[in-house]
Design a protein around this motif. Structure first.
Motif: not given
Length: 710
Positions: A135-142, A258-259
């Motif tokens: 992991e190099c940080g994370g993203a969150i979908f809507s 969005p996903p």
């Protein structure tokens, strides 16, 4: 133990002594080389293994261990909050017991926070036990779904090798300010016992106006010794994801992808527009004025919130300046011959690119047409750094009058000039470093004035200036690969310095420069007061130690950075009209002379007269602050991008002629596509222009014929 250490490292644990032991061992080892004071708080959730006793084996003086034990098992979230409540450090490191750190990890992460007050939390790049990127940080979908960025990438993948803004960082090992964590009330207990509490905390940090970043240059091994089985983990994650969505519904709808968003675009989703800088050489701020200017322009554009990609050439594996750029959040990419199209496609798919800035003609010829082909909406900007053909023409006019030097006869321009002019015409905007160059290009060459924008050299004024009495000697500084500098040094030693020494028998001349050629090094003559020092680690300190800078430049173009760097540290300058071009400081901060004897007399006068020296010193400093600051350059760059966007739609004949000069290069890549595309666009324009008497048009057509285009 310090009452107020720099950092409190809070390790949450419940049994798992085999993992905790490795974690503590790595911490104690990394403490040996750290410049920080720290305390290690082992927050135990009623372990029944060796943890309550064995931790004492890792007690040490540098980062002492403090053991605390809950009266009952509080679960991860409450245990972490309880441990953090006892932290005494300025910074707080929340750490799982299943991580292994390397020397320098904590200093690097704290440095990010200290140098960037707008950063609220920083995380590392996590590696597996086998050394693979997890992991190099994370993203969150809507919809609240989390994605680990960089998973399975190469450890040195340039896409994940800089300080990058992210939606969240997994809290296996993160650093933030202790006060911020406590003000936010720690982890929100609605996520008990665990999962998504890290995302929620990062959202609350961002809500306060702080950035959440990952320092990809810090690598920490995460062994993943989780306390829940897979089925239980999935159930907890789904439950807490719904809690997150309920709480942050508005944010998720407004700010999150969005996903199904392509993975390549996720790593740049939190940011605004991207600016790509193509520089044909290594950006080394200690080498040349042009390199220093572009270095500061990169940092200023990044400071304004743009994502910045720097594409260099033949970049070394280890280079401190590249590490510094990455620490500032700049993505560093290496130009690979033959793979230019692939690089542009990748960057365009991963980022919302607003502009591509290409310094020097070689970069424009390699990349300009590719941006036009792959995404015509991207503004293409040609950065001259200084106009090379003007400088080259002047190198043959050393004996000409200043009035003759300031004008150019377009009918006598060499082919190299039209190559550079073609780059200007192909692009939507052109960056120059001085109004003097703009006047020549519009008045003498006939280029459209709306294309040009002045982004001069960039200099940072010193807050404290050394006094007249605290200085001594004269100085010259210049890159040895630049012919005007070499000529100037030789001219000083032969024609200027002997006259100064006659009036000041004990004076010294210090010559500094990166990669000075042998013939300049041979001028070193201590008995005559000439000291050729060569490269100096801190060029500003060297200039600030001298009382007067000598800069009798006899040819060249653009704004002379050495003069503005001298102004920035309060050092007066005696120069020639060529050196003063584009600075407009004569009589205030600058002494300008053409005659050798008058040049000598002015230099001696400023050197001996404290009142004259002080006035020139103050004026030069004020000029730098007003005209040559990074903020001013950043404003002009943004104006150039906006203006270039407006000109993007103009389909002028000159642009077609300039584009035709690229045909041989394009034909090597995709003959079928380019032959038809370029031919159709250019044919009519050439028919209209081939009978033109305009010197610029005639020169461009001559260039096309020289390149085999009928």
């Amino acid at each position: 133990m310090a009452d107020h250490p720099d950092v409190s490292i809070v390790i949450t644990t419940y049994n798992g002594w085999a993992l905790t032991k490795k974690c503590l061992a790595s911490l104690v080892d990394s403490a040996k080389s750290s410049a920080l004071s720290a305390e290690i708080i082992l927050s135990d959730n009623c372990s029944t293994d060796d943890t309550p006793r064995a931790w004492q084996d890792f007690q040490n003086d540098k980062w002492p261990v403090r053991y605390r034990r809950n009266q009952e098992n509080l679960g991860y979230l409450r245990n972490a909050n309880a441990g953090a409540a006892e932290a005494r450090g300025t910074f707080l490191c929340l750490m799982n017991n299943d991580v292994i750190v390397r020397p320098g990890w904590l200093d690097a992460m704290v440095e990010v926070l200290r140098k960037n007050e707008e950063v609220g939390l920083v995380g590392p790049k996590y590696l597996s036990a086998k050394g693979k990127v997890v992991e190099c940080g994370g993203a969150i979908f809507s919809d609240g779904t989390a994605v680990q960025l960089g998973n399975a990438s190469q450890i040195d993948d340039p896409r994940f090798s800089y300080v990058n803004d992210v939606h969240y960082c997994s809290m296996a090992c993160v650093v933030m300010r202790t006060a911020l964590f406590l003000e936010l009330g720690g982890y929100d207990e609605r996520y008990i016992p665990a999962y998504y509490e890290d995302v929620d905390l990062c959202f609350r940090i961002a809500e306060r106006g702080f950035r959440v970043v990952v320092d990809s240059l810090v690598r920490i091994t995460h062994l993943f010794g989780g306390s829940h089985d897979l089925q239980e983990t999935l159930q907890l994650m789904d439950k807490n994801r719904k809690t997150l969505v309920e709480r942050w519904k508005d944010r998720l709808e407004r700010l999150h992808p969005p996903p199904g968003t392509p993975p390549a675009r996720l790593r740049s989703w939190p940011r605004g527009s991207t600016i790509v800088f193509h520089w044909s050489f290594l950006v080394n701020p200690d080498s040349t004025t042009g390199s220093l200017r572009n270095w500061r322009l990169l940092l200023e554009a990044r400071r304004r919130g743009h994502h910045i990609v720097y594409v260099g050439e033949n970049l070394p594996v280890e280079q401190p300046f590249l590490d510094m750029l990455q620490k500032h959040g700049i993505e560093v990419r290496d130009h690979v011959i033959g793979l230019e199209r692939d690089l542009v496609r990748e960057l365009a798919s991963a980022h919302a690119i607003s502009a591509a800035i290409m310094s020097f003609g070689v970069a424009e010829e390699r990349y300009g047409h590719l941006y036009d082909l792959i995404d015509p909406a991207i503004v293409r900007i040609f950065d001259t750094v200084d106009v090379h053909f003007i400088r080259d023409l002047r190198s043959h006019q050393v004996s000409a009058t200043w009035g003759e030097i300031q004008r150019i006869a377009p009918g006598r321009l060499p082919e190299s000039a039209y190559v550079e002019i073609a780059s200007m015409l192909r692009c939507d905007a052109v960056l120059l470093v001085s109004e003097a160059e703009q006047q020549i290009l519009t008045r003498d060459v006939g280029l459209p004035a709306e294309k040009f924008h002045v982004v001069s050299t960039i200099h940072e004024a010193d807050s404290s200036i050394r006094s007249f009495a605290d200085r001594g000697g004269f100085s010259f500084i210049g890159y040895g690969g630049h012919l005007p500098n070499v000529d100037s040094i030789e001219y000083i030693v032969a024609s200027i310095w002997p006259g100064i020494r006659r009036q000041l028998p004990h004076a010294q001349l210090n010559v500094y420069g990166y990669k000075l050629p042998p013939k300049v090094l041979a001028l070193d003559e201590p008995t005559a007061g000439v000291f050729v020092r060569g490269f100096v680690e801190d060029h500003r300190a060297a200039i600030a130690a001298s009382r007067v800078m000598l800069a009798p430049l006899r040819f060249g173009a653009g704004v002379k950075g050495k003069i503005c760097e001298a102004f920035a540290v309060g050092t007066p300058v005696v120069t020639s009209p060529m050196g003063a071009e584009g600075i407009d400081a004569e009589g205030h901060a600058l002494a300008v002379e053409t005659d050798a004897q008058r040049f000598i007399d002015r230099a001696v006068e400023i050197y001996l007269n404290e009142d004259v020296w002080a006035r020139a010193s103050r004026n030069g400093l004020h000029l730098v602050q007003q005209r040559f600051s990074a903020v001013a350059a950043g404003d002009r760059l943004i104006e150039a991008i906006a203006a270039g966007k407006k000109l993007r739609s103009q389909n002028t004949p000159w642009r077609h002629v300039a584009c035709a000069a690229m045909a041989p290069l394009k034909l090597q890549e995709n003959p079928k596509d380019i032959a038809g595309r370029v031919g159709r666009k250019v044919t009519n324009a050439l028919y209209r222009l081939r009978s033109s008497r305009n010197p610029l048009v005639r020169g461009l057509i001559k260039l096309l014929r020289a390149r085999g285009i009928s």
